[in-house]
Design an enzyme around this catalytic site. Sequence first.
Site, PDB file in Angstrom:
ATOM      1  N   SER A 136     -26.235  14.127  39.210  1.00 40.58           N
ATOM      2  CA  SER A 136     -26.175  15.399  38.487  1.00 40.58           C
ATOM      3  C   SER A 136     -25.625  15.113  37.099  1.00 40.58           C
ATOM      4  O   SER A 136     -24.878  14.143  36.903  1.00 40.58           O
ATOM      5  CB  SER A 136     -25.257  16.388  39.211  1.00 40.58           C
TER       6      SER A 136
ATOM      7  N   TYR B 190     -17.217  18.759  43.402  1.00 43.43           N
ATOM      8  CA  TYR B 190     -18.649  18.480  43.253  1.00 43.43           C
ATOM      9  C   TYR B 190     -18.884  17.490  42.116  1.00 43.43           C
ATOM     10  O   TYR B 190     -19.597  16.489  42.284  1.00 43.43           O
ATOM     11  CB  TYR B 190     -19.404  19.780  42.980  1.00 43.43           C
TER      12      TYR B 190
END
Length: 256
Positions: free
Chosen positions: A140, A153
């Site tokens: 990501s 995350y």
Amino acid sequence: MAFTLTNKNVIFVAGLGGIGLDTSKELLKRDLKNLVILDRIENPAAIAELKAINPKVTVTFYPYDVTVPIAETTKLLKTIFAKLKTVDVLINGAGILDDHQIERTIAVNYTGLVNTTTAILDFWDKRKGGPGGIICNIGSVTGFNAIYQVPVYSGTKAAVVNFTSSLAKLAPITGVTAYTVNPGITRTTLVHKFNSWLDVEPQVAEKLLAHPTQPSLACAENFVKAIELNQNGAIWKLDLGTLEAIQWTKHWDSGI
């Protein structure tokens, strides 16, 4: 080195998710030989849709939770390799966006990816007589610069980038190459479920979606382009419909 997906065997972990499903559809357009989807939840409608896209490609589904012990993953991979004989590409795509579930976020986003990779090395590692292979890990953009309201995350995605960069450097030893694809904020159902660590930002999902995003299909198209470019060690940014190789800054060297 450019890579053609035609007649190749691909294992896609979480190939039925938001970006995953659209990427599976794009992969099928490349005339694979086999697309093996490993996912936690079976979705017969999605599997049927994939099979209809390109009947020449064999699409197979196996239930798989990336948080299982490595021994269970190895057992599943033995079944797959026995059937296909060879596997060319492993895509590790499992991920959750839930900083309320700290242990599970780490287990799914990072530990599970490491374990699945470790398991397939039993079959690919050239030191064991294996043929080598290609690993595509989904990270990501938060692995480059964190969304600070979701540090758990973001931290897992930074770990994925570092783990994969290490795999790439080990390619001369193992015969296995690796790179990451790192999507920016993409319009999927997962993003709407985003929540912040300790609720430091109750509206984190709404605030993220207020900024420019990309549709899942645009991300999927660039995802497959990255696979075809096949650059060992590449850190690909897939943001706002573009594909860009990130140049990582070196601040320290182990010297070994």
